[in-house]
Design a protein around this motif. Structure first.
Motif, short mmCIF file in Angstrom:
data_model
loop_
_atom_site.label_atom_id
_atom_site.label_comp_id
_atom_site.label_asym_id
_atom_site.label_seq_id
_atom_site.Cartn_x
_atom_site.Cartn_y
_atom_site.Cartn_z
N ASP A 1 0.81 -1.22 0.00
CA ASP A 1 0.00 0.00 0.00
C ASP A 1 0.84 1.27 0.00
O ASP A 1 0.35 2.33 0.34
N GLY A 2 2.11 1.17 -0.37
CA GLY A 2 2.96 2.34 -0.49
C GLY A 2 3.68 2.72 0.79
O GLY A 2 4.53 3.60 0.79
N GLU A 3 3.38 2.07 1.89
CA GLU A 3 4.06 2.40 3.14
C GLU A 3 5.45 1.79 3.15
O GLU A 3 5.76 0.87 2.40
N SER A 4 6.31 2.32 4.01
CA SER A 4 7.65 1.75 4.14
C SER A 4 7.59 0.59 5.13
O SER A 4 6.71 0.53 5.99
N ILE A 5 8.53 -0.31 5.00
CA ILE A 5 8.61 -1.45 5.91
C ILE A 5 9.38 -1.01 7.14
O ILE A 5 10.44 -0.40 7.03
N SER A 6 8.85 -1.32 8.31
CA SER A 6 9.56 -1.00 9.56
C SER A 6 9.63 -2.26 10.41
O SER A 6 8.63 -2.95 10.60
N TYR A 7 10.82 -2.54 10.87
CA TYR A 7 11.05 -3.73 11.68
C TYR A 7 10.89 -3.37 13.15
O TYR A 7 11.29 -2.28 13.57
N PRO A 8 10.32 -4.25 13.94
CA PRO A 8 10.12 -3.95 15.36
C PRO A 8 11.44 -4.00 16.13
O PRO A 8 12.39 -4.65 15.71
N GLU A 9 11.47 -3.26 17.22
CA GLU A 9 12.63 -3.31 18.11
C GLU A 9 12.54 -4.58 18.96
O GLU A 9 11.46 -5.11 19.15
N VAL B 1 3.63 -18.40 4.76
CA VAL B 1 3.74 -17.02 5.21
C VAL B 1 4.94 -16.90 6.14
O VAL B 1 5.12 -17.73 7.05
N PHE B 2 5.76 -15.87 5.91
CA PHE B 2 6.95 -15.61 6.73
C PHE B 2 6.77 -14.30 7.48
O PHE B 2 6.36 -13.29 6.88
N TYR B 3 7.07 -14.30 8.77
CA TYR B 3 6.93 -13.12 9.61
C TYR B 3 8.31 -12.68 10.11
O TYR B 3 9.04 -13.49 10.69
N ALA B 4 8.65 -11.42 9.90
CA ALA B 4 9.92 -10.85 10.38
C ALA B 4 9.61 -10.01 11.61
O ALA B 4 9.45 -8.79 11.53
N GLY B 5 9.50 -10.68 12.75
CA GLY B 5 9.05 -10.01 13.96
C GLY B 5 10.12 -9.91 15.03
O GLY B 5 11.31 -9.94 14.76
N ALA B 6 9.63 -9.78 16.25
CA ALA B 6 10.50 -9.70 17.42
C ALA B 6 9.81 -10.45 18.56
O ALA B 6 8.57 -10.54 18.61
N GLU B 7 10.60 -10.96 19.45
CA GLU B 7 10.09 -11.72 20.58
C GLU B 7 9.01 -10.92 21.32
O GLU B 7 9.20 -9.75 21.63
N GLY B 8 7.86 -11.57 21.57
CA GLY B 8 6.79 -10.94 22.33
C GLY B 8 5.82 -10.11 21.51
O GLY B 8 4.83 -9.61 22.05
N ILE B 9 6.06 -9.93 20.22
CA ILE B 9 5.16 -9.17 19.36
C ILE B 9 4.35 -10.16 18.52
O ILE B 9 4.93 -11.03 17.88
N PRO B 10 3.03 -10.02 18.51
CA PRO B 10 2.22 -10.98 17.74
C PRO B 10 2.47 -10.84 16.23
O PRO B 10 2.77 -9.74 15.75
N THR B 11 2.31 -11.93 15.52
CA THR B 11 2.46 -11.89 14.06
C THR B 11 1.17 -11.40 13.39
O THR B 11 1.21 -10.78 12.34
N THR B 12 0.05 -11.69 14.03
CA THR B 12 -1.26 -11.39 13.46
C THR B 12 -2.19 -10.90 14.56
O THR B 12 -2.20 -11.46 15.66
N VAL B 13 -2.96 -9.85 14.25
CA VAL B 13 -3.92 -9.29 15.20
C VAL B 13 -5.30 -9.30 14.52
O VAL B 13 -5.44 -8.77 13.41
#
Length: 107
Positions: A5-13, A88-100
């Motif tokens: 949708d045109g947004e930039s990708i941001s990785y969680p801390e 499906v591959f998720y580039a997340g961080a510990e403790g952050i849900p992949t899907t809400v």
């Protein structure tokens, strides 16, 4: 890759956590509206899927196609013309849900 949708990708801390799932939808079956608060990538193993956002934008993906999914945007997928399987591959961080799910906090 389709369906951005045109947004930039941001990785969680936090401590990085890469996960994946294999999703199968039967003909006509659809997921509930949901969003991903982390970068999410999909690859269609077989079949065809229509992905639609809450505001009505949609795309159709077929076997062999991949996509970077929308972040923080509610959407759902529906199997069309038969069953569909997606990895499906998720580039997340510990403790952050992949899907809400829609209605839950997180997106």
């Amino acid at each position: 890759m389709p369906f951005r949708d045109g947004e930039s990708i941001s990785y969680p801390e936090g401590k990085a956590e890469i996960t994946s799932i294999k999703l199968r939808l039967e003909p006509g079956q659809q997921t509930p509206f949901h969003c991903h608060p982390i970068p999410t990538f999909g690859y269609v193993l077989s079949g065809k899927i229509e992905v639609k956002t809450k505001d009505g934008n949609k795309t159709i993906m077929s076997e062999g196609e991949s996509a970077i999914e929308v972040m923080n945007t509610y959407h759902r997928g529906r199997a069309i013309e038969g069953p569909v399987e997606i990895v499906v591959f998720y580039a997340g961080a510990e403790g952050i849900p992949t899907t809400v799910l829609e209605g839950d906090d997180g997106c």
